[in-house]
Design a protein around this motif. Sequence first.
Motif, PDB file in Angstrom:
ATOM      1  N   GLY A  81       0.816  -1.213   0.000  1.00  0.00           N
ATOM      2  CA  GLY A  81       0.000   0.000   0.000  1.00  0.00           C
ATOM      3  C   GLY A  81       0.845   1.257   0.000  1.00  0.00           C
ATOM      4  O   GLY A  81       0.540   2.226  -0.718  1.00  0.00           O
ATOM      5  N   LEU A  82       1.917   1.270   0.776  1.00  0.00           N
ATOM      6  CA  LEU A  82       2.810   2.430   0.798  1.00  0.00           C
ATOM      7  C   LEU A  82       3.468   2.641  -0.561  1.00  0.00           C
ATOM      8  O   LEU A  82       3.625   3.784  -1.025  1.00  0.00           O
ATOM      9  CB  LEU A  82       3.872   2.251   1.885  1.00  0.00           C
ATOM     10  CG  LEU A  82       3.376   2.404   3.329  1.00  0.00           C
ATOM     11  CD1 LEU A  82       4.418   1.905   4.313  1.00  0.00           C
ATOM     12  CD2 LEU A  82       3.021   3.866   3.630  1.00  0.00           C
ATOM     13  N   ALA A  83       3.858   1.539  -1.223  1.00  0.00           N
ATOM     14  CA  ALA A  83       4.464   1.651  -2.551  1.00  0.00           C
ATOM     15  C   ALA A  83       3.465   2.206  -3.559  1.00  0.00           C
ATOM     16  O   ALA A  83       3.803   3.071  -4.380  1.00  0.00           O
ATOM     17  CB  ALA A  83       4.981   0.284  -3.003  1.00  0.00           C
ATOM     18  N   LEU A  84       2.229   1.716  -3.504  1.00  0.00           N
ATOM     19  CA  LEU A  84       1.197   2.194  -4.428  1.00  0.00           C
ATOM     20  C   LEU A  84       0.841   3.648  -4.138  1.00  0.00           C
ATOM     21  O   LEU A  84       0.624   4.450  -5.070  1.00  0.00           O
ATOM     22  CB  LEU A  84      -0.039   1.302  -4.286  1.00  0.00           C
ATOM     23  CG  LEU A  84      -1.075   1.312  -5.411  1.00  0.00           C
ATOM     24  CD1 LEU A  84      -0.433   0.983  -6.744  1.00  0.00           C
ATOM     25  CD2 LEU A  84      -2.192   0.322  -5.101  1.00  0.00           C
ATOM     26  N   PHE A  85       0.789   3.994  -2.865  1.00  0.00           N
ATOM     27  CA  PHE A  85       0.527   5.383  -2.455  1.00  0.00           C
ATOM     28  C   PHE A  85       1.602   6.315  -3.015  1.00  0.00           C
ATOM     29  O   PHE A  85       1.306   7.383  -3.561  1.00  0.00           O
ATOM     30  CB  PHE A  85       0.496   5.452  -0.928  1.00  0.00           C
ATOM     31  CG  PHE A  85       0.223   6.814  -0.362  1.00  0.00           C
ATOM     32  CD1 PHE A  85      -1.077   7.257  -0.182  1.00  0.00           C
ATOM     33  CD2 PHE A  85       1.262   7.661   0.005  1.00  0.00           C
ATOM     34  CE1 PHE A  85      -1.343   8.510   0.353  1.00  0.00           C
ATOM     35  CE2 PHE A  85       1.010   8.917   0.535  1.00  0.00           C
ATOM     36  CZ  PHE A  85      -0.299   9.340   0.709  1.00  0.00           C
ATOM     37  N   ALA A  86       2.873   5.900  -2.904  1.00  0.00           N
ATOM     38  CA  ALA A  86       3.980   6.721  -3.418  1.00  0.00           C
ATOM     39  C   ALA A  86       3.928   6.826  -4.938  1.00  0.00           C
ATOM     40  O   ALA A  86       4.182   7.895  -5.507  1.00  0.00           O
ATOM     41  CB  ALA A  86       5.315   6.123  -2.972  1.00  0.00           C
ATOM     42  N   ALA A  87       3.610   5.716  -5.623  1.00  0.00           N
ATOM     43  CA  ALA A  87       3.522   5.741  -7.084  1.00  0.00           C
ATOM     44  C   ALA A  87       2.432   6.711  -7.547  1.00  0.00           C
ATOM     45  O   ALA A  87       2.615   7.468  -8.508  1.00  0.00           O
ATOM     46  CB  ALA A  87       3.241   4.333  -7.612  1.00  0.00           C
ATOM     47  N   GLY A  88       1.300   6.691  -6.848  1.00  0.00           N
ATOM     48  CA  GLY A  88       0.229   7.619  -7.193  1.00  0.00           C
ATOM     49  C   GLY A  88       0.616   9.066  -6.927  1.00  0.00           C
ATOM     50  O   GLY A  88       0.292   9.965  -7.722  1.00  0.00           O
ATOM     51  N   ALA A  89       1.327   9.300  -5.819  1.00  0.00           N
ATOM     52  CA  ALA A  89       1.772  10.665  -5.510  1.00  0.00           C
ATOM     53  C   ALA A  89       2.756  11.174  -6.555  1.00  0.00           C
ATOM     54  O   ALA A  89       2.691  12.341  -6.975  1.00  0.00           O
ATOM     55  CB  ALA A  89       2.406  10.694  -4.119  1.00  0.00           C
ATOM     56  N   ALA A  90       3.685  10.305  -6.979  1.00  0.00           N
ATOM     57  CA  ALA A  90       4.653  10.701  -8.009  1.00  0.00           C
ATOM     58  C   ALA A  90       3.941  11.004  -9.324  1.00  0.00           C
ATOM     59  O   ALA A  90       4.265  11.987 -10.015  1.00  0.00           O
ATOM     60  CB  ALA A  90       5.684   9.592  -8.198  1.00  0.00           C
ATOM     61  N   THR A  91       2.963  10.172  -9.682  1.00  0.00           N
ATOM     62  CA  THR A  91       2.182  10.413 -10.899  1.00  0.00           C
ATOM     63  C   THR A  91       1.464  11.745 -10.822  1.00  0.00           C
ATOM     64  O   THR A  91       1.434  12.522 -11.795  1.00  0.00           O
ATOM     65  CB  THR A  91       1.166   9.274 -11.105  1.00  0.00           C
ATOM     66  OG1 THR A  91       1.858   8.027 -11.195  1.00  0.00           O
ATOM     67  CG2 THR A  91       0.345   9.484 -12.368  1.00  0.00           C
ATOM     68  N   SER A  92       0.883  12.050  -9.663  1.00  0.00           N
ATOM     69  CA  SER A  92       0.165  13.321  -9.487  1.00  0.00           C
ATOM     70  C   SER A  92       1.120  14.509  -9.569  1.00  0.00           C
ATOM     71  O   SER A  92       0.811  15.530 -10.202  1.00  0.00           O
ATOM     72  CB  SER A  92      -0.553  13.330  -8.134  1.00  0.00           C
ATOM     73  OG  SER A  92      -1.490  12.286  -8.046  1.00  0.00           O
ATOM     74  N   ALA A  93       2.292  14.387  -8.936  1.00  0.00           N
ATOM     75  CA  ALA A  93       3.252  15.495  -8.912  1.00  0.00           C
ATOM     76  C   ALA A  93       3.766  15.834 -10.303  1.00  0.00           C
ATOM     77  O   ALA A  93       4.059  16.993 -10.609  1.00  0.00           O
ATOM     78  CB  ALA A  93       4.421  15.149  -7.992  1.00  0.00           C
ATOM     79  N   LEU A  94       3.878  14.821 -11.167  1.00  0.00           N
ATOM     80  CA  LEU A  94       4.443  15.014 -12.506  1.00  0.00           C
ATOM     81  C   LEU A  94       3.369  15.209 -13.574  1.00  0.00           C
ATOM     82  O   LEU A  94       3.695  15.317 -14.761  1.00  0.00           O
ATOM     83  CB  LEU A  94       5.315  13.806 -12.881  1.00  0.00           C
ATOM     84  CG  LEU A  94       6.531  13.558 -11.968  1.00  0.00           C
ATOM     85  CD1 LEU A  94       7.210  12.246 -12.335  1.00  0.00           C
ATOM     86  CD2 LEU A  94       7.514  14.722 -12.053  1.00  0.00           C
ATOM     87  N   ALA A  95       2.101  15.242 -13.182  1.00  0.00           N
ATOM     88  CA  ALA A  95       1.001  15.292 -14.148  1.00  0.00           C
ATOM     89  C   ALA A  95       1.077  16.534 -15.031  1.00  0.00           C
ATOM     90  O   ALA A  95       1.312  17.642 -14.543  1.00  0.00           O
ATOM     91  CB  ALA A  95      -0.333  15.264 -13.409  1.00  0.00           C
TER      92      ALA A  95
END
Length: 467
Positions: A81-95
């Motif tokens: 869950g932490l890995a998926l949370f971080a992946a989503g945050a990185a995707t959002s930051a670079l959107a």
Amino acid sequence: MPTPALKRSVLLALCACVLVAQSMVAAINLLIPQLGSSSLHPSHTELLWMVDAYVIVFAGLLIPAGALGDRYGRKGALLAGLALFAAGAATSALAQNPATLITGRGLSGAGAALITPATMSILVHLSAPEHRSRAMASWTLALGLGGLAGNLGGGLVGQFLSWRALFGAMVPLAALLSLAVTLTTPRTARAAHSNLDPTGTALLTTGLVAVLFGIIEGPVYGWTSPRILTAFAAAAVLVTAFTGHALRSRTPLLDPRVFASPTLRAATLGTATGFFGLFSLFYVNSQYLQGIKGYGAAVTGVAIVPLTVGMALVPRLAVRWAHRPRPVIGSGLALIGLGLLGASTADAGTPYWTYACWLLVISAGTGLSMPALTVGVVTSLPPHQTGLGSGLGTSARELGAALGVAVTGTVLAAHPDLAHGMGPALRTVALIVLVATALVVVGHRDRPTTRTIASGEKRVLSRSSRP
């Protein structure tokens, strides 16, 4: 094999995880103006989905995510869950466009759905029965502080930084939490009889997503619009289909017969009621402090800090009365309702400290009631289903929160502006909270009268000797 004892380092690591996951529910609300004027140029609908995607995916996946942790390992589910949370945050930051940001928010929501039930389930398994109420009080405090941290962090970022900084900061933070969990948290025994039930999972998840969509978007499109009516009709069909499937299945994801327990029904309703009131306050708080009182985004985030006082101090007192949960729960939920009634009197001329006093009343009610409600949900299910129980309790929280925002938004929309609508909106919510409190008190039992135990192909319904 004996279960390792709960250490302070484990408690802190797990509470930090749930705090961060919950913070992202509220943080983006204070960034809406900045996102609306950003280079993404989102439409009104896209802006709504930037906010809602996280909550809808988070709440929709909680129950199967809890069952997944029970079956395949709670620590593994937490780290995933932490890995998926971080992946989503990185995707959002670079959107670079709204669709990418919405996708990133959904990914982070899926990660949060794995994080939240896993943390509670691990705490339950590592806590001795006499210390379980104290551990649940700490977990509940972290959950409440997450909402406050989201308001504070979103306000500071909205005033001093770019919205990308909020999502970017989540990536190293999630990595740090993963390291802390890896080093401190032991693995707990897996549930040999837990079943993910793919058909039931699909029916229940899509049903929850449909009802959440209807609740969240109802004030926007109109409660009688074809889109919203279709969503609610689909939710009713899907949940009915899930119930029929679960009653026929030998190993269902969630046996509907567990709701024969009055304690589980009352604890679930009470949990939803508390967050119904709390998120109604969150919804109007930033608008009141910024739009009516004229505070900046950062000051607005700080101004809600009094809510932390009761959540931090009162659970320590509530633990002393853990053996008599009904009066504790009833008093706590009643304080939330009364605090909302007090806050409904605030206007432009109300001194901040008067408003803060009502925040303290609401926070005391939350700190008093939520630990007992959390324990009530989890202990109403068999020990091997604590992750599923945590998912059920957290689903109730998120559904209550979504309903609180929807009801508040609907009442506000019926008035010309916030100044005229805030009082009626909070009074409406307060009355609903007080009525629901009465139902919870009547329905709750200090000790469960029934307990459904699913084990392989057998189900045993046992009754305590207490009448």
